[in-house]
Write an enzyme that holds these catalytic residues in place. Sequence first.
Site, PDB file in Angstrom:
ATOM      1  N   ASN A  31      34.336 -31.422 -51.505  1.00 47.24           N
ATOM      2  CA  ASN A  31      35.017 -31.671 -52.469  1.00 47.24           C
ATOM      3  C   ASN A  31      36.590 -31.917 -52.445  1.00 47.24           C
ATOM      4  OD1 ASN A  31      35.158 -29.043 -52.615  1.00 47.24           O
ATOM      5  ND2 ASN A  31      34.944 -28.767 -54.694  1.00 47.24           N
ATOM      6  N   GLU A  63      34.755 -18.229 -50.311  1.00 46.15           N
ATOM      7  CA  GLU A  63      35.250 -18.992 -51.352  1.00 46.15           C
ATOM      8  C   GLU A  63      34.001 -19.815 -51.902  1.00 46.15           C
ATOM      9  OE1 GLU A  63      38.193 -18.773 -52.714  1.00 46.15           O
ATOM     10  OE2 GLU A  63      39.427 -17.744 -50.961  1.00 46.15           O
ATOM     11  N   CYS A  80      35.915 -26.078 -57.652  1.00 47.30           N
ATOM     12  CA  CYS A  80      34.936 -24.854 -57.797  1.00 47.30           C
ATOM     13  C   CYS A  80      35.788 -24.178 -59.032  1.00 47.30           C
ATOM     14  CB  CYS A  80      35.235 -24.012 -56.685  1.00 47.30           C
ATOM     15  SG  CYS A  80      36.898 -23.978 -56.210  1.00 47.30           S
ATOM     16  N   GLU A  90      42.764 -17.045 -50.234  1.00 52.83           N
ATOM     17  CA  GLU A  90      43.316 -17.919 -49.238  1.00 52.83           C
ATOM     18  C   GLU A  90      44.632 -18.381 -49.896  1.00 52.83           C
ATOM     19  OE1 GLU A  90      40.415 -21.167 -48.824  1.00 52.83           O
ATOM     20  OE2 GLU A  90      39.847 -20.172 -47.018  1.00 52.83           O
TER      21      GLU A  90
HETATM   22  P1  NAD Z   1      27.372 -26.117 -49.689  1.00 52.33           P
HETATM   23  O1  NAD Z   1      27.317 -24.794 -49.802  1.00 52.33           O
HETATM   24  O2  NAD Z   1      26.234 -27.062 -49.836  1.00 52.33           O
HETATM   25  O3  NAD Z   1      28.037 -26.721 -48.282  1.00 52.33           O
HETATM   26  C1  NAD Z   1      29.343 -26.287 -48.006  1.00 52.33           C
HETATM   27  C2  NAD Z   1      29.352 -26.333 -46.270  1.00 52.33           C
HETATM   28  O4  NAD Z   1      28.647 -25.489 -45.878  1.00 52.33           O
HETATM   29  C3  NAD Z   1      29.142 -27.696 -45.775  1.00 52.33           C
HETATM   30  O5  NAD Z   1      30.046 -27.839 -44.614  1.00 52.33           O
HETATM   31  C4  NAD Z   1      27.788 -27.714 -45.234  1.00 52.33           C
HETATM   32  O6  NAD Z   1      27.275 -28.650 -44.309  1.00 52.33           O
HETATM   33  C5  NAD Z   1      27.659 -26.232 -44.935  1.00 52.33           C
HETATM   34  N1  NAD Z   1      26.375 -25.698 -44.829  1.00 52.33           N
HETATM   35  C6  NAD Z   1      25.251 -25.849 -45.665  1.00 52.33           C
HETATM   36  N2  NAD Z   1      24.334 -25.239 -45.276  1.00 52.33           N
HETATM   37  C7  NAD Z   1      24.571 -24.593 -44.146  1.00 52.33           C
HETATM   38  C8  NAD Z   1      23.701 -23.687 -43.164  1.00 52.33           C
HETATM   39  N3  NAD Z   1      22.535 -23.339 -43.407  1.00 52.33           N
HETATM   40  N4  NAD Z   1      24.429 -23.247 -42.245  1.00 52.33           N
HETATM   41  C9  NAD Z   1      25.780 -23.619 -42.038  1.00 52.33           C
HETATM   42  N5  NAD Z   1      26.227 -24.261 -42.845  1.00 52.33           N
HETATM   43  C10 NAD Z   1      25.981 -24.772 -43.777  1.00 52.33           C
HETATM   44  O7  NAD Z   1      28.583 -26.735 -50.581  1.00 52.33           O
HETATM   45  P2  NAD Z   1      29.118 -28.068 -51.188  1.00 52.33           P
HETATM   46  O8  NAD Z   1      28.135 -28.823 -51.887  1.00 52.33           O
HETATM   47  O9  NAD Z   1      29.748 -28.824 -49.924  1.00 52.33           O
HETATM   48  O10 NAD Z   1      30.323 -27.627 -51.984  1.00 52.33           O
HETATM   49  C11 NAD Z   1      30.251 -27.321 -53.373  1.00 52.33           C
HETATM   50  C12 NAD Z   1      30.405 -26.041 -53.682  1.00 52.33           C
HETATM   51  O11 NAD Z   1      31.417 -25.321 -53.182  1.00 52.33           O
HETATM   52  C13 NAD Z   1      30.346 -25.516 -55.216  1.00 52.33           C
HETATM   53  O12 NAD Z   1      29.571 -24.501 -55.437  1.00 52.33           O
HETATM   54  C14 NAD Z   1      31.826 -25.179 -55.118  1.00 52.33           C
HETATM   55  O13 NAD Z   1      32.126 -24.230 -56.369  1.00 52.33           O
HETATM   56  C15 NAD Z   1      32.083 -24.566 -53.895  1.00 52.33           C
HETATM   57  N6  NAD Z   1      33.505 -24.573 -53.676  1.00 52.33           N
HETATM   58  C16 NAD Z   1      34.169 -23.634 -53.675  1.00 52.33           C
HETATM   59  C17 NAD Z   1      35.551 -23.427 -53.546  1.00 52.33           C
HETATM   60  C18 NAD Z   1      36.318 -22.147 -53.620  1.00 52.33           C
HETATM   61  O14 NAD Z   1      37.326 -22.055 -53.029  1.00 52.33           O
HETATM   62  N7  NAD Z   1      35.889 -20.918 -54.246  1.00 52.33           N
HETATM   63  C19 NAD Z   1      36.346 -24.529 -53.094  1.00 52.33           C
HETATM   64  C20 NAD Z   1      35.570 -25.767 -53.203  1.00 52.33           C
HETATM   65  C21 NAD Z   1      34.127 -25.815 -53.473  1.00 52.33           C
END
Ligand code: NAD
Length: 488
Positions: A161, A260, A294, A468
């Site tokens: 995102n 995060e 997020c 962060e």
């Molecule tokens: P996601 O958890 O599906 O993926 C995030 C990352 O993790 C991607 O690079 C993905 O390829 C990787 N990933 C997924 N499964 C994995 C595994 N088994 N092993 C290793 N890596 C793996 O999340 P998303 O859909 O990309 O992002 C949306 C989510 O992120 C929402 O829940 C949002 O709230 C959260 N988010 C949080 C913050 C924050 O700062 N707290 C910021 C942005 C997004």
Amino acid sequence: MNHSDTPLLSSVLNNDVPALIGNQWCQREDRFDVTNPATHDVLARVAECSAGDTRAAIAAAELAGQSWKRVSAKERSAVLRCWFDLVTDHADELARLMTLEQGKPLAEARGEVGYGASFIEFFAEEAKRMTGETLPSPAASKRLLVMREPVGVVAAITPWNFPLAMITRKCAPALAAGCTVVIKPAEATPLTALALARLALQAGVPEGAISVVTASSPAAVGEVLCTDPRVRKLSFTGSTPVGKKLLAQCASTVKKTSMELGGNAPFIVFDDADLDAAVEGAIASKFRNAGQTCVCTNRFLVQDNVYDAFVEKLTEKVRTLKVGNGLEDEVVIGPLINPAAVEKVQRHIDDAIGKGATVTCGGQAPEAGHTFFNPTVLAGVTREMAVAGEETFGPLAPVFRFSDIDEAIEMANDTPFGLAAYFYTNDYRRIWRTMEGLEYGMVGVNEGLISTELAPFGGMKESGLGREGSHFGLDEFTELKYVCLGGF
Ligand code: NAD
């Protein structure tokens, strides 16, 4: 595919995009498609990296780390400053790239370049302030020192995102502290990560100190990053379920972690609030990136006696938000990242309507295509509905009702998440009580936009661990070493 506009863009918008493994750009026969969510066009085919590639990147990072941590703080600062300048110089290209692969409107993408670059600028300065301490001694014969050392090789796993800012928010402090980094960007948005890494090398980040390991199915690469003992820190941004899985994997080598994770942000409007200001804050906090942030408001909680007026004003404003391809003028709501994201928004709306809510605007996908969704306001929303407990991650504004401050705080905290919360009131007692009552890592008071490199970003409860940005963000990439000098 025809995007040979500039060397930076053509390096990542082609059929055979290499990953950066240690000091080499590595093309792979096995590649995956990166598509434009607005048009569904294939933008690029990117190297599918293996577990072996990941281990090679870690080895290179470990080697590079031996010298990078000895480079003077002032020199590391200069390299980061140069990276900042290059990112700023390439702002238009990077913004266009993000709009192409992620979908956000161009103006927002430009904003993200500025926001992302600000972390590089800030940590370039902060690199020179990684100080230790001397402590009072318990005995005249001893002296006590506390030193800060870089933690070592850092794995950075990032979401789609914010394809640029989530990388700089991790890599800039890591490099400033003297760490080296292996990045695993989201499979939907690896192109911005690769472009950023090119600029980092151009700025003087040493070969091996930054790698970008691209993969369409992240589990194999992720497992190596989480279990290899040479990686000393995982910095993850993404969903809570994936974060929990990675935390468990990191336990085997007792890595430091920053997490995060997801949110379920409440946005409370008290009856003395300036409703126009609240609506303005609501639009900023809810509809940025089509609701895919997020810290996005997930639940509006509005006091009984201003409920109807707020819904009316919000609805009026939301109707004016233009939906479309982010490259087009005046578009403020781009596509969602994929059809599954659209289905989730529709499911939350259908569930709410089935349980008695009403749609005051939006409610369905427009003709623009199946990844777009019309910004929607739902009134009459109650806690039995799915939107109360789940992160929608789309342009949906459900409006709940409350009667007094205790109920508002109780409703706001009734979630396992604790990332961001917002509230609007002009009463100083309400401000203090609500501020103190909210179990959230970040709170906006009469303000819908709170993210800045100058403040600590992060959540409580199942929204994560660590912070962060700001000087707190540098600490996450350091170890404390206590030294007791005897014999005085
Ligand atoms: P996601 O958890 O599906 O993926 C995030 C990352 O993790 C991607 O690079 C993905 O390829 C990787 N990933 C997924 N499964 C994995 C595994 N088994 N092993 C290793 N890596 C793996 O999340 P998303 O859909 O990309 O992002 C949306 C989510 O992120 C929402 O829940 C949002 O709230 C959260 N988010 C949080 C913050 C924050 O700062 N707290 C910021 C942005 C997004």
